[in-house]
Design a protein around this motif. Structure first.
Motif, PDB file in Angstrom:
ATOM      1  N   GLU A 157      18.376  50.931   1.385  1.00 51.16           N
ATOM      2  CA  GLU A 157      19.257  51.933   0.785  1.00 51.16           C
ATOM      3  C   GLU A 157      18.463  53.188   0.470  1.00 51.16           C
ATOM      4  OE1 GLU A 157      22.481  52.077   0.029  1.00 51.16           O
ATOM      5  OE2 GLU A 157      23.072  50.064   0.688  1.00 51.16           O
ATOM      6  N   THR A 158      19.001  54.341   0.846  1.00 50.43           N
ATOM      7  CA  THR A 158      18.386  55.618   0.525  1.00 50.43           C
ATOM      8  C   THR A 158      19.464  56.684   0.478  1.00 50.43           C
ATOM      9  OG1 THR A 158      16.550  57.102   1.084  1.00 50.43           O
ATOM     10  CG2 THR A 158      17.906  56.343   2.910  1.00 50.43           C
ATOM     11  N   GLU A 185       6.716  51.081   3.068  1.00 52.34           N
ATOM     12  CA  GLU A 185       6.417  50.221   1.931  1.00 52.34           C
ATOM     13  C   GLU A 185       7.349  49.012   1.874  1.00 52.34           C
ATOM     14  OE1 GLU A 185       6.612  52.791  -1.447  1.00 52.34           O
ATOM     15  OE2 GLU A 185       4.835  53.943  -0.861  1.00 52.34           O
ATOM     16  N   ALA A 186       8.579  49.188   2.352  1.00 59.65           N
ATOM     17  CA  ALA A 186       9.533  48.076   2.357  1.00 59.65           C
ATOM     18  C   ALA A 186       9.425  47.222   3.616  1.00 59.65           C
ATOM     19  CB  ALA A 186      10.957  48.630   2.224  1.00 59.65           C
ATOM     20  N   ARG A 212       1.626  46.924  14.652  1.00 58.16           N
ATOM     21  CA  ARG A 212       1.403  48.322  15.032  1.00 58.16           C
ATOM     22  C   ARG A 212       2.595  48.871  15.815  1.00 58.16           C
ATOM     23  NH1 ARG A 212      -2.709  47.531  17.757  1.00 58.16           N
ATOM     24  NH2 ARG A 212      -4.235  47.779  16.075  1.00 58.16           N
ATOM     25  N   LEU A 213       3.087  48.092  16.776  1.00 60.65           N
ATOM     26  CA  LEU A 213       4.219  48.526  17.596  1.00 60.65           C
ATOM     27  C   LEU A 213       5.460  48.772  16.737  1.00 60.65           C
ATOM     28  CD1 LEU A 213       5.635  49.063  20.287  1.00 60.65           C
ATOM     29  CD2 LEU A 213       6.033  46.587  20.475  1.00 60.65           C
ATOM     30  N   LEU A 214       5.759  47.840  15.852  1.00 62.36           N
ATOM     31  CA  LEU A 214       6.956  47.976  15.018  1.00 62.36           C
ATOM     32  C   LEU A 214       6.862  49.185  14.086  1.00 62.36           C
ATOM     33  CD1 LEU A 214       7.537  44.211  14.190  1.00 62.36           C
ATOM     34  CD2 LEU A 214       9.045  45.687  15.545  1.00 62.36           C
ATOM     35  N   LEU A 215       5.685  49.422  13.527  1.00 60.76           N
ATOM     36  CA  LEU A 215       5.525  50.585  12.657  1.00 60.76           C
ATOM     37  C   LEU A 215       5.603  51.884  13.449  1.00 60.76           C
ATOM     38  CD1 LEU A 215       2.729  49.350  10.224  1.00 60.76           C
ATOM     39  CD2 LEU A 215       5.187  49.461   9.817  1.00 60.76           C
TER      40      LEU A 215
END
Length: 248
Positions: free
Chosen positions: A34-35, A214-215, A229-232
């Motif tokens: 949520e943001t 962070e989440a 690394r790939l996902l980030l």
């Protein structure tokens, strides 16, 4: 008429891309956070150029001339670019923000493919920004066809708009592909620009990218380093940041 034909001819290609992306939707990480979402809003329109500053956190839009009160830029010790926040610690701009705030104004073809891609009225998965971009491709083609038909009916008249230099200041906003871009300029009586302030999409997204990291990082911490690394990298690329233009 040539432009209209080119736009009509582009629809099958967009259809093919949409079908391919829909087939890969299960590859998108199942991550939601949520943001606050911020974009231009203009009653009855999926807008890119007109309107006021809308937020998913409040009902009343803010006039563009007050954009500094919305972006609240600040310096982060870990970054060479300014960050921004409004009603929360961060907010997101871009295609997903525009979609979340304006999807009720989608034209029929864009609405059809939004449903096919599984986009609801509110989406909190940042990876879905790429899906929203594809929906907007349909939207702008469809809207362009509407504008062309209107022009073919009414015609185009040449207009003269003589400009005389005078002292003043003004602010504007436009939905760039990466998100809402604000700009303010001040001029002296000779028409020379004496001050300017631009707040571009990437620095508005900086804090939100950090909060997503962070989440998301703890959710994938047990995976292999290359996969992490790939996902980030995928998460960052969903925002398509341009660091060089986010430093003022």
């Amino acid at each position: 008429m040539d432009l209209k034909k080119r736009l009509l001819d582009s629809v099958p290609a967009f259809n093919a891309v949409a079908e391919a992306v829909a087939g890969l939707k299960d590859k998108i990480p199942d991550f939601k956070r949520e943001t606050e979402y911020v974009a231009l809003v203009h009653k009855g329109h999926y807008t890119f150029y007109h309107g006021n500053i809308g937020s998913s956190d409040v009902d009343e839009p803010m006039p563009v001339r007050k954009f500094e009160s919305a972006v609240n830029e600040y310096v982060s010790p870990q970054s060479t670019a300014k960050w921004a926040k409004w009603h929360r610690e961060s907010y997101a701009v871009g295609a997903l923000a525009r979609y979340n705030l304006n999807n009720k104004c989608l034209l029929p073809l864009a609405r059809k493919f939004a449903a096919a891609l599984g986009l609801g009225e509110k989406n909190t998965n940042p990876f879905y920004n790429s899906l929203a971009q594809l929906v907007e491709c349909f939207q702008v083609v469809e809207h362009s066809l509407v504008i062309i038909d209107e022009l073919l009916q009414t015609g185009i008249k040449a207009e003269k708009n003589p400009a005389k230099p005078r002292e003043g200041e003004g602010a504007g906003a436009v939905e760039a592909p990466r998100g809402i871009l604000f700009h303010r300029y001040g001029f002296d009586k000779k028409g020379k620009c004496v001050k300017a302030n631009l707040c571009i999409p990437t620095n508005q997204n900086h804090a939100n990218i950090q909060k997503d990291f962070e989440a998301f990082a703890p959710m994938i911490a047990d995976r292999q380093p290359d996969e992490i690394r790939l996902l980030l990298e995928m998460l960052v690329r969903a925002y398509d940041p341009c660091i060089s233009c986010s430093t003022h």
